[in-house]
Design an enzyme around this catalytic site. Sequence first.
Site, PDB file in Angstrom:
ATOM      1  CG  ASN A   1      -9.330  -9.522 -69.611  1.00  0.00           C
ATOM      2  OD1 ASN A   1      -8.859  -8.410 -69.808  1.00  0.00           O
ATOM      3  ND2 ASN A   1     -10.204  -9.758 -68.658  1.00  0.00           N
TER       4      ASN A   1
ATOM      5  N   GLY B   1      -4.831  -4.312 -65.484  1.00  0.00           N
ATOM      6  CA  GLY B   1      -3.924  -5.418 -65.757  1.00  0.00           C
ATOM      7  C   GLY B   1      -3.605  -6.159 -64.473  1.00  0.00           C
TER       8      GLY B   1
ATOM      9  CB  THR C   1      -1.840  -7.557 -58.488  1.00  0.00           C
ATOM     10  OG1 THR C   1      -3.270  -7.582 -58.477  1.00  0.00           O
ATOM     11  CG2 THR C   1      -1.350  -6.978 -57.173  1.00  0.00           C
ATOM     12  CB  ALA C   2       3.133  -8.280 -60.569  1.00  0.00           C
ATOM     13  CB  THR C   3       1.624  -4.862 -64.498  1.00  0.00           C
ATOM     14  OG1 THR C   3       1.857  -6.186 -64.932  1.00  0.00           O
ATOM     15  CG2 THR C   3       2.118  -3.889 -65.541  1.00  0.00           C
TER      16      THR C   3
ATOM     17  CD  GLU D   1     -10.481  -0.508 -61.641  1.00  0.00           C
ATOM     18  OE1 GLU D   1     -10.862  -1.553 -61.089  1.00  0.00           O
ATOM     19  OE2 GLU D   1     -10.747   0.622 -61.188  1.00  0.00           O
TER      20      GLU D   1
ATOM     21  CB  CYS E   1     -10.641  -9.067 -63.818  1.00  0.00           C
ATOM     22  SG  CYS E   1     -11.885  -7.912 -64.412  1.00  0.00           S
TER      23      CYS E   1
ATOM     24  CD  GLU F   1     -11.481   1.560 -65.034  1.00  0.00           C
ATOM     25  OE1 GLU F   1     -11.835   0.376 -65.094  1.00  0.00           O
ATOM     26  OE2 GLU F   1     -10.714   2.104 -65.858  1.00  0.00           O
TER      27      GLU F   1
END
Length: 481
Positions: free
Chosen positions: A150, A226, A228-230, A248, A282, A461
């Site tokens: 993104n 990236g 949440t599932a990844t 993140e 995000c 971060e």
Amino acid sequence: MKAIQNYINGELVAASSGGTIDNYDPSRGVVYSTIPDSAHEDIAKAVEAAEAAFEGWSNTPKEARGAIMIKIADIIESRLDAFALAESTDNGKPVKLAAEVDIPRAVSNLKFFATAIQHFAAESHYMEGIGFNYTLRKPIGVVGCISPWNLPLYLFTWKIAPALAAGNCVVAKPSEITPMTAYLLSEVCKEAGLPKGVLNIVHGLGPKVGDAITRHPKIKAISFTGGTATGQTIASIAAPMFKKLSLELGGKNPNIIFADCDFDKALSTTMRSSFANQGQICLCGSRIFIERPIYEKFKEAFVAKTAASKVSFPQDPEAKLGAVVSKSHMEKILSYIELAKEEGGTVLTGGERVMMDGEYKDGYYIRPTIIEGLTFDCRTNQEEIFGPVVTITPFDSEEEVLMMANSTQYGLAATVWTENLNKAHRMADKLDSGIVWINSWLVRDLRTPFGGMKNSGVGREGGFEALRFFTEPKNVFVKSN
Ligand code: NAD
């Protein structure tokens, strides 16, 4: 057609297999370049190069490390227009946005961490009459950085810069959907004289290249941005290997507008926080809660402005929204609009694909969309859509809006609009959110902790948080009596 290459051990090389993946220009819906279809053997080579470079780089004085990073930043800055055009072609975002936000921020990331490391100090703890402790903070070694599509160069450098500044060597993977500016960065690194192996950029698919980074035993820390599932998949592999992890992840951010807000400022910023980068940030506020006394007035003005927002090809200087990033992402966003209707929502404006003419006729454009009439706990209001789609919901009290705002699995960012100082602080205190903006949105000071709570991530971060992540603390006790 440009063939993007990996950057391993200071050289631009193809994938070991020789395979390639098509890279699309989403504004036209056509393949315009290829990227290496890399796999674990390419990651193995990158790790080997990074390991060999580590001793030299970690012992290079931080002033010299910083100087090379600033040289890289300066070269990018001198080519701002070319970088912005490349980012926009790869991602679909308006060129203007890439030129004003993405690329300048990538330059700032490099400069910020090149200088931040000069001020980074470790702690010491004195024990009266016994002795003292001092803490060494040394680079970890070879670290992995995995980033999304993104904000391609912006988020890629947000990870690489603190890792390199702290003295680590890096194996990095940009998103396969937006690889171009990472490739241009590798050319700049060569030109700037970054020693070979210090930064390695390996292109390819997440389940192949990303997975190989996650599993490689010599990569001791992973910084990932990236979905949440990844993030869950990465954590499930890396945590049992005791890797340090910074994750993140996704968001479903509330934008809370009280009746006592500065209406015009709330409205104009809400346009940006809803639809900037086609809603693919995000931090975008996709659930808008409006206090009932101004609900109808805000709705009318917001719908009118949104309906007038120009969706156009990225080079159009008038474009407020460009193309969304890919065909499959466009289909996902459109399917959520259908879901919202099934859940009882009313589309007030937008809700459809925009068909363009001429060379852009196959591009992936979606009209900015506002939906009302949904319950706070329906799927549309709980799941991340990550496109130009927002919902509006009225509320009657602080308690009610806090309950709705905090009801999702996410906790990344929140926005509050009110002229009442006490109310603003109360809300900030009670929102389950890593970042709260009051009467503003996306104002960033790179020193501040950045990240989410709940399923929006682990760790922070930014500033010294990032330098602490990319260093290993070692405490030394010295007896003085
Ligand atoms: P994604 O999770 O699909 O991909 C992100 C990166 O991970 C890509 O480089 C991808 O190739 C890689 N990847 C995919 N599968 C992998 C695997 N099994 N192992 C290792 N790596 C793998 O996310 P995306 O679609 O590129 O980005 C959108 C998501 O990113 C959204 O959920 C958005 O909220 C989130 N995001 C979060 C932040 C933040 O700071 N919290 C910032 C930007 C985007």
